[in-house]
Design a protein around this motif. Structure first.
Motif, short mmCIF file in Angstrom:
data_model
loop_
_atom_site.label_atom_id
_atom_site.label_comp_id
_atom_site.label_asym_id
_atom_site.label_seq_id
_atom_site.Cartn_x
_atom_site.Cartn_y
_atom_site.Cartn_z
N MET A 411 0.83 -1.21 0.00
CA MET A 411 0.00 0.00 0.00
C MET A 411 0.86 1.25 0.00
O MET A 411 0.58 2.23 -0.72
CB MET A 411 -0.93 -0.01 1.21
N TYR A 412 1.93 1.25 0.82
CA TYR A 412 2.84 2.40 0.84
C TYR A 412 3.48 2.61 -0.53
O TYR A 412 3.51 3.72 -1.07
CB TYR A 412 3.93 2.20 1.90
N CYS A 413 4.01 1.53 -1.09
CA CYS A 413 4.68 1.64 -2.40
C CYS A 413 3.68 2.08 -3.47
O CYS A 413 4.00 2.92 -4.33
CB CYS A 413 5.30 0.30 -2.78
N ARG A 414 2.45 1.49 -3.41
CA ARG A 414 1.44 1.87 -4.39
C ARG A 414 1.06 3.33 -4.25
O ARG A 414 0.86 4.04 -5.24
CB ARG A 414 0.21 0.98 -4.21
N ARG A 415 1.01 3.80 -2.98
CA ARG A 415 0.66 5.20 -2.75
C ARG A 415 1.75 6.12 -3.29
O ARG A 415 1.46 7.17 -3.90
CB ARG A 415 0.46 5.43 -1.26
N LEU A 416 3.01 5.75 -3.08
CA LEU A 416 4.12 6.56 -3.60
C LEU A 416 4.10 6.60 -5.13
O LEU A 416 4.30 7.65 -5.75
CB LEU A 416 5.45 6.00 -3.11
N TYR A 419 1.25 8.74 -6.20
CA TYR A 419 1.56 10.16 -6.02
C TYR A 419 2.44 10.66 -7.17
O TYR A 419 2.19 11.73 -7.73
CB TYR A 419 2.27 10.36 -4.68
N GLN A 420 3.46 9.86 -7.51
CA GLN A 420 4.33 10.27 -8.61
C GLN A 420 3.57 10.31 -9.93
O GLN A 420 3.74 11.23 -10.75
CB GLN A 420 5.52 9.30 -8.72
N GLU A 421 2.69 9.32 -10.12
CA GLU A 421 1.89 9.29 -11.34
C GLU A 421 0.94 10.48 -11.40
O GLU A 421 0.75 11.09 -12.45
CB GLU A 421 1.09 7.98 -11.43
N MET A 423 1.43 13.37 -10.03
CA MET A 423 2.24 14.56 -10.36
C MET A 423 2.52 14.62 -11.85
O MET A 423 2.38 15.67 -12.49
CB MET A 423 3.55 14.52 -9.57
N ASN A 424 2.92 13.47 -12.41
CA ASN A 424 3.21 13.43 -13.85
C ASN A 424 1.95 13.70 -14.67
O ASN A 424 1.98 14.41 -15.68
CB ASN A 424 3.80 12.08 -14.23
N GLN A 425 0.83 13.09 -14.21
CA GLN A 425 -0.42 13.30 -14.93
C GLN A 425 -0.87 14.74 -14.85
O GLN A 425 -1.34 15.32 -15.83
CB GLN A 425 -1.51 12.37 -14.37
N GLN A 426 -0.70 15.32 -13.65
CA GLN A 426 -1.09 16.72 -13.49
C GLN A 426 -0.25 17.62 -14.39
O GLN A 426 -0.76 18.57 -15.00
CB GLN A 426 -0.91 17.14 -12.02
#
Length: 1024
Positions: A411-416, A419-421, A423-426
């Motif tokens: 869950m932690y890794c998926r959340r990170l 979050y990165q995705e 940011m990239n998508q935004q």
């Protein structure tokens, strides 16, 4: 470990599998009746397997008998529930609406429960238990009740399997057929093996075999689990929520973790029971009691997540339940606290970290601390004796902690990653949105191509494309693509494909339902699917295609292809692709709407050529350029001659097509720089920029005149027409578009009056004449109220000179210009809509004057009045005639109405009907200007007409034109044949008079005898 205990553990393992399998199926879709009934079938199997696990190694006959009776709750109802499930699965909806069906399904089950379980006196007689080397076995003595149950389970099983197999055979879906066959075969095998072990072997052979039906039924249940995982049988709805800001997990991830915690509770309850009871460490009742408590805690924890309460209340209840679990478990195993004192709290600490809740962590810490202090007080010192069960328990607890830690880590890794995705998508969406802010019809191609390149680089795709099409015309409107070097164009790919190659993309219902087709890895498709072979042949390894929608209508596609193993599109791209698709759809539709609005604002809706607004805009630029370069700009105002006849003869639809074709022909006739626009109706404007001399402008006018020498072909029909044109020139006729168009319009109307099918160059004379007509038009509006009109009268005579009648002719006594003849002001009156009022004034004035003369005792002769088409076709025309005659008391026989034959052309049927009505009144009817226009002999013989008036154009050249003499003789003869009198107008010399005297003319009118005269002079003529 004894063999009976081994089989008991196997039965217990089957019970655990059934229980978890049932929960899994239920949570796929809690609201589905199909899933709930299937869950109940697993609950019945749980009763069956658990009861067998206790009964098989029971210490005495009474215990075994009790749990055998409890097992009947499972096997006595299982087949009814399973049949119910099959009926729902196979869509027997009409049958399921029948109430008697449920009685047929569940009354046998109720009977089974009664005789095998609930009613003790009967139930105990149905069991004949023997203890064998493998455990307790029930040997059937084939009583009536035994036979009843065998018939029940065999019939229900066979019918259920038959319905399942028939459902698959009737389905067109190959996957449904495959799944039904797999499930049906597995049930058949289970039924055969179960019947063999339960009935056949014990009945036919002198041996007692252990009944293992709960284990055998694992086969069809496992097959159904395989179908769920492999073919998404009973598949759940996908939930791809993301976590809220400040949270590690999304709502769906939180629900998933709570579900895992419930599974841990249940597994702990089952494991605790197995470890304590089957190891003989505890008796059955305390082991069951603790397991039940754990079971209820786990179910309560999950129930809290499902019930509709506020999130804060839900979290508090969840914290309390988990905190209660700590002392329950530690104190329950207080004699083994060294084993469980720390492991259980560690699990909940890990969970509280994942939930990111300080309150939960504090509460768990506090409860754990108090519990450990309590143990210290109760058991200050303790000696442990580890057995096999304890070692196994430690391993299981470690694995449980490891499992939860792995879940939390994921869950932690998926959340990170999310979050990165994000940011990239935004960043991607922000870049696209900011780039689209300035998008318009001039730069939209560059904007879309930039978008496709961004998407290709972001998604690591080799090929990105957008296709927009017109759903009504089934045509591609827009097409954009970006691709890496060496990648085939989408047009080439489509050209290489057949319909049978891509059924997935041609299934419109599925496309609209899903909104997107995603093949993350082509090799994951089944080998027999045609899409796999075609995609592999094209070298494509991954495909994503999204539908672009507007108001539930498919308007295009956004597609991605990848060909490299290292560039496979992932599952997480769906939401961002949908966002990009919606953004692209919005901007393309916005630009298309703007383009359409611009087109509507500047182009004619019918002919699709520029309209007046765009023409004026370009003309202003041409004038400015001509002024700077000392050149001329020519304006041609073109009007189709008699275009109304096209609409009247061919219809308005053909007229529209005709105008389109004329516009196309004119456009093709023009050269570069010359511009055509539709001004309105059948009028067109053309301007010729940068003309060096007048000859260049005249040359364009000649080209256009030559164009109309050929018939226009529209809708496979040819129609000949001519055009009148007017020409104005900058700077001679004006220095702005309004003045130039007005001058060209003036010249065009001059062409109309001069015979049509010509062009006229604007001049000062035309402008002065137009100004004069404008002044006359303004004065004409007030002429009636100022009493400026006067009637003149021209007598008509017989060939011998005797007076036979007279014609009333209007004159306008203008206060400034003096007397104006009707040829000059009547066309103006017709154009401005005053002609009906003038006609009515003439009619009343003529009738009144004729009656005055009659009352004076003067000769009673017919007076003729001219009528216009506008007056003739008025709805109240007949009433106006009657009213004029009534008011003046003039007898109808003394009034003659002169109409031109062209009036009949407008509305032939109405024309004849009105003539008949006029004749009924008693009026005389004369056809004026006969032979000059629209003469039709077939129509003439149907008309109620008294007189023909030969037009003056046939009279002028009679003395020296033999053809005209013959024409006039023919008209005279025609009148005689049809029984009509003939009047000749325009007789001005003696030669003309002698001709008509010699050819038996009925009536003569002309300057040779009398000119038009005022009423006073006419009175003198009548007195003679």
């Amino acid at each position: 470990m004894s063999l009976p205990l081994i089989f008991s553990i196997l039965f217990f393992a089957a019970f655990v599998l059934y229980f978890f399998f049932g929960l899994y199926v239920l949570f796929l879709n809690v609201n589905s009746t199909l899933h709930r009934v299937f869950f109940l079938s697993f609950i019945s199997l749980c009763f069956w397997a658990f009861s067998f696990s206790i009964a098989n190694s029971a210490p005495d006959y009474e215990t075994c008998l009790f749990w055998r009776r409890m097992a009947a709750v499972g096997w006595g109802t299982y087949y009814s529930i399973l049949m119910h499930f099959v009926l729902i699965l196979t869509d027997k909806n009409l049958l399921l609406q029948k109430k008697w069906l449920y009685a047929l399904l569940y009354l046998p089950a109720a009977f089974n429960l009664f005789v095998f379980c609930l009613y003790r006196d009967i139930a105990e007689k149905q069991y004949h238990l023997f203890k064998t080397y493998a455990g307790w076995v029930n040997v059937s003595e084939n009583t009536g009740v035994d036979i009843w149950f065998n018939i029940y389970y065999i019939c229900f099983s066979v019918i259920g399997v038959g319905i399942l197999l028939h459902w698959g055979a009737a389905s067109k879906d190959r996957l449904v057929r495959r799944q039904s066959a797999m499930m049906g075969i597995s049930f058949v095998v289970a039924i055969l093996v179960g019947t063999l072990t339960e009935i056949v072997l014990n009945a036919l052979f002198p041996i007692t075999t252990l009944q293992i039906a709960p284990i055998i039924i694992l086969l069809p249940m496992s097959v159904m689990l395989y179908c769920i995982k492999r073919y998404r049988f009973l598949a759940p709805a996908q939930n791809s929520q993301t976590a809220e800001a400040g949270q590690i997990m999304s709502e769906s991830a939180r629900a998933s973790l709570y579900w895992c915690l419930m599974m841990a509770y249940l597994f702990g309850a089952f494991f605790s029971f197995a470890a304590q009871y089957f190891s003989n460490r505890e008796a059955l009742k305390p082991a069951l009691l603790f397991s039940a408590v754990m079971l209820l805690l786990g179910i309560a924890l999950e129930a809290v997540q499902v019930i509709k309460i506020r999130p804060a209340q839900r979290d508090i209840l969840s914290d309390i339940l988990m905190s209660v679990t700590i002392p329950v478990m530690i104190l329950r195993f207080i004699d083994y606290s060294a084993v469980y004192a720390l492991t259980v709290p560690v699990i909940f600490v890990l969970v509280s970290v994942a939930f990111n809740q300080r309150r939960m962590l504090n509460l768990i810490g506090f409860v754990t601390f108090i519990t450990l202090l309590l143990i210290w007080i109760i058991k200050p010192s303790q000696t442990l004796a580890f057995e096999h069960a304890d070692h196994f328990s430690r391993i299981i607890i470690f694995l449980l902690i490891l499992w939860i830690a792995i879940l939390i880590n994921q869950m932690y890794c998926r959340r990170l990653i999310q979050y990165q995705e994000q940011m990239n998508q935004q960043e991607l969406i922000t870049g696209i949105s900011s780039d689209f802010v300035s998008a318009d019809e001039n730069n939209i191609d560059d904007k879309i191509n930039g978008l496709l390149k961004r998407c290709g680089e972001y998604f690591l795709a080799d090929h990105v494309y957008i296709i927009f099409f017109d759903h009504i015309n089934q045509e591609v409107n827009l097409f954009f693509e970006w691709r890496n070097p060496g990648i085939q164009s989408i047009t080439e790919l489509i050209a290489d494909a057949n319909e049978e190659d891509l059924p997935m993309w041609l299934d419109q219902e599925r496309l609209v339902r899903q909104g997107m087709i995603s093949v993350t890895e082509v090799r994951e498709l089944k080998e027999e699917r045609p899409e796999r072979k075609w995609l592999e042949d094209q070298g494509i390894r991954s495909v994503v295609t999204m539908l672009l929608m507007e108001k539930e209508q498919v308007i295009g596609f956004l597609g991605f292809h990848a060909v490299d193993d290292k560039k496979i599109l992932g599952y997480g791209t769906a939401s961002i692709i949908k966002m990009i698709g919606n953004l692209t759809t919005h901007i393309l539709l916005k630009v298309a709407a703007e383009k359409e609005l611009n087109h509507m604002a500047y182009y004619d809706n019918l002919t699709d050529v520029p309209n007046r607004a765009l023409f004026y805009r370009h003309l202003e630029k041409a004038i400015a350029l001509a002024a700077a370069s000392d050149k001329m700009v020519g304006i041609i105002y073109l009007d189709l001659d008699l275009f109304k006849t096209v609409n009247d003869i061919m219809g308005h639809d053909y007229g529209d097509s005709f105008l389109k074709q004329v516009a196309q022909n004119l456009s093709a006739c023009l050269k570069n720089g010359e511009m055509l626009a539709r001004f309105g109706g059948d009028e067109f404007l053309i301007f010729i920029p940068q003309a060096s001399h007048m000859g260049e402008i005249i040359e364009v006018a000649k080209r256009i005149t030559g164009l109309f020498r050929q018939p226009v072909l529209a809708r496979d029909q040819e129609f000949s027409i001519t055009a009148s044109m007017g020409i104005s020139v900058y700077p001679i006729d004006g220095d702005n578009p309004d003045e130039l168009v007005k001058s060209a319009d003036l010249a065009m109307y001059t062409s109309k009056t001069q015979g049509k099918n010509i062009y006229t160059v604007c001049s000062d004379y035309l402008k002065k004449d137009f100004l004069l007509k404008s002044e006359l038009t303004n004065s004409l509006y007030h002429a009636l109220e100022r009493d400026e009109f006067e009637l003149y009268y021209q007598p008509k005579v017989k060939p011998d000179g005797a007076l036979s009648g007279m014609e009333a002719l209007i004159r306008w006594n203008h206060p400034e210009r003096g007397q104006i003849l009707p040829d000059e002001f009547i066309p103006i009156a017709e154009s401005i809509g005053l002609i009906s009022s003038i006609d009515q004034w003439v009619l009343r004035k003529a009738c009144c004057q004729s009656k005055v003369w009659q009352d004076m005792g003067l000769e009673k002769i017919t007076i003729a009045v001219n009528l216009s088409p506008a007056q003739f076709y008025r709805d109240d025309f007949l009433d106006l005639i009657k009213e004029a005659l009534t008011e003046t008391e003039l007898e109808p026989k003394y009034l003659e109405l002169e109409i031109t034959e062209s009036i009949a052309y407008y509305r032939p049927e109405a024309f004849i009907k009105i003539l008949d009505s006029l004749k009924e009144i008693g009026l005389s009817i004369a056809i004026d200007d006969f032979g000059s226009d629209y003469s039709s002999l077939s129509r003439l013989q149907l008309l109620s007409v008294d007189r023909l008036k030969i037009d003056k154009q046939f009279i002028d050249e009679i003395p020296y034109n033999l053809k005209q003499r013959d024409i006039v003789k023919a008209i005279l003869a025609l009148g005689s044949i049809l029984g009509m009198k003939v009047t000749v107008e325009g007789v001005e010399n003696e030669q003309q008079m002698e001709f008509f005297q010699q050819n038996s003319c009925d009536e003569i009118q002309g300057y040779y005898f009398y000119q038009p005269m005022p009423a006073v002079e006419m009175e003198s003529v009548l007195r003679r």
